[in-house]
Write an enzyme that holds these catalytic residues in place. Sequence first.
Site, short mmCIF file in Angstrom:
data_model
loop_
_atom_site.label_atom_id
_atom_site.label_comp_id
_atom_site.label_asym_id
_atom_site.label_seq_id
_atom_site.Cartn_x
_atom_site.Cartn_y
_atom_site.Cartn_z
N GLU A 171 37.62 75.63 -2.56
CA GLU A 171 38.37 76.87 -2.79
C GLU A 171 37.71 78.08 -2.15
O GLU A 171 38.41 79.02 -1.73
CB GLU A 171 38.57 77.10 -4.29
CG GLU A 171 39.55 76.14 -4.96
CD GLU A 171 38.91 74.83 -5.37
OE1 GLU A 171 37.69 74.64 -5.10
OE2 GLU A 171 39.61 73.98 -5.97
N PHE B 217 40.73 71.62 -21.18
CA PHE B 217 40.16 71.08 -19.95
C PHE B 217 40.49 71.98 -18.76
O PHE B 217 41.65 72.32 -18.55
CB PHE B 217 40.71 69.66 -19.70
CG PHE B 217 40.25 69.06 -18.40
CD1 PHE B 217 38.91 68.74 -18.21
CD2 PHE B 217 41.14 68.82 -17.37
CE1 PHE B 217 38.47 68.19 -17.02
CE2 PHE B 217 40.73 68.26 -16.18
CZ PHE B 217 39.38 67.94 -16.00
#
Length: 581
Positions: free
Chosen positions: A65, A127
């Site tokens: 990213e 999560f």
Amino acid sequence: MYESTTGPARPARKQMGMITGAEILIKALEYQEVETAFGIPGGAILPAYDPLIDAGFRHVLARHEQGAGHMAEGYAWATGKVGVAIATSGPGATNLVTPLADALMDSVPIVAITGQVPTHAVGNDAFQEAHTTGITMPATKHNYFVTHAEEIAQTVAEAFHLASTGRPGPVLVDIPKDVLNARVPWRDPEPVAMPGYRPTTSPHPRRIREAIRLIESAERPVLYVGGGIIKAGGSEALAAFARMTNMPVITTLMGRGAISDHNPNTLGMPGMHGLYAATTAMQKADLLVAIGVRFDDRVTGDPDAFAPFAKVIHADIDPAEIGKVRAPEVPIVGDARLILEAMCERWGDTPTPELEKWWTTIRTWQERYPLRFDQQVDGPLKPQHVISRLRDRADDDAIVVSGVGQHQMWASQYWRFDQPRHWINSGGLGTMGFAVPAAIGAKAGMPDQQVIAVDGDGCFQMTVQELITAAYERIPIKVALFNNAAHGMVRQWQRLFYNERFSASDLGQQLPDYPKLAESMGCAGLRATRVDEVDHVIETMLEIDDRPVVAEFVVDRDEMVFPMVPAGGSNDIVLNGPEDL
């Protein structure tokens, strides 16, 4: 109420049937005329990647990213358009923080889209949950948390408006997965109206008159210009004003290319590793006309000792920058191009000042203290020699993208830029690992131009995996890799200020084998270790256009960057070489 006049003029669409929030997101990006986006899918953003497969724009799949964010930056730098990065929640979003902070420091317009865990799970440590808006608040110009699918199109429109107007910068839009999955009708976004956000673009006429009066009476004036000129498209107005007033022009690292290096008024870069004449001209000036700059510490050195004889005219689109470091006699808030055009109009037919004595002094400095290096025929490769040879053989309109460190300074010193948006680097945050992904973004946006990344081995190892992206996506960038087996600038400072105690700056010259590493990722790999190999390697690198290419130059690890003003020191003390130590 402020209404945008910059939005795309398109015929209104009829209300459509129910579609998902993810489909609305993709349509909203299409509505903003996005051509290319850079990103990585993941759980929370996955609903958006389904309609993305049919999107009317290209998606480049990055390998990290951070790489996607720097690609968006490089795209924005090269094209002048808004760059787009897409990531999932949690680590995907946090990996974007570095390019967001980088874009904020360097005023680069990007929009980041991040997925978020479903609304009901927010705050429950689900999560891959991260408080994305909280984390990115100080690293963005603005950020959004979208709670209803009906808000997506309007939010994206506002994000693009914010990113590209006023002082450009990064904007983040965080969208929970259930909002992406919700079904609502599409509606065209309304014209952007944001109470409280009204960037001042037109300068006040009284301030322009005051500025001109100071310029007319100055004996040693200097135009001190930065990246704000380039962001505003003010290069032509800058050249015209420099010609009218005969003022020397100094461009910061971020302003390189704002005016041609072949313009006789151009002195080059000032500051820590700036040219002696540029740094000293600022120091001895009786007037600084600062436009689109922020008095960075790498330029001013010790602020209390900076340009002690100078009155200051400071013009910038961001009023928060004015007076932050140096109180000006004349503050001007506005768009840099409009300010320069207003100054040109006000100057009118006023005779051009000769400033003969001032220019004679500056020319003397230039002749006495030029840039120099010593390349022996049988000696170790000097990076300055390689950059000079590469500069001479590259296309005239080549885009140069730099990493951060010694190679960055040598590239800025020895390249010659004639146009804006041909020099891309991380100047504010100083982000190592910037060059390779930013070059990919620049090449994706400007596929017909030669894009050359000038990188160091330390920087290169941080984001080297994005070469896989370049090879797989057929984005043929060229990487000139300077291997000095060290974190070069760290080593230079350790040599100068830490008694040559080289703690944790040695990278090792044997690992990795860069040409083989490049070839393993689908690129061409080349190497030069001797002076007589340099030209051939450069010519081969420039001829390869069917895939990315990495040309490793094994350079002298003890070479240092000069001139140099020690950090925090006065610009009165410029070290021109090792003999001045």
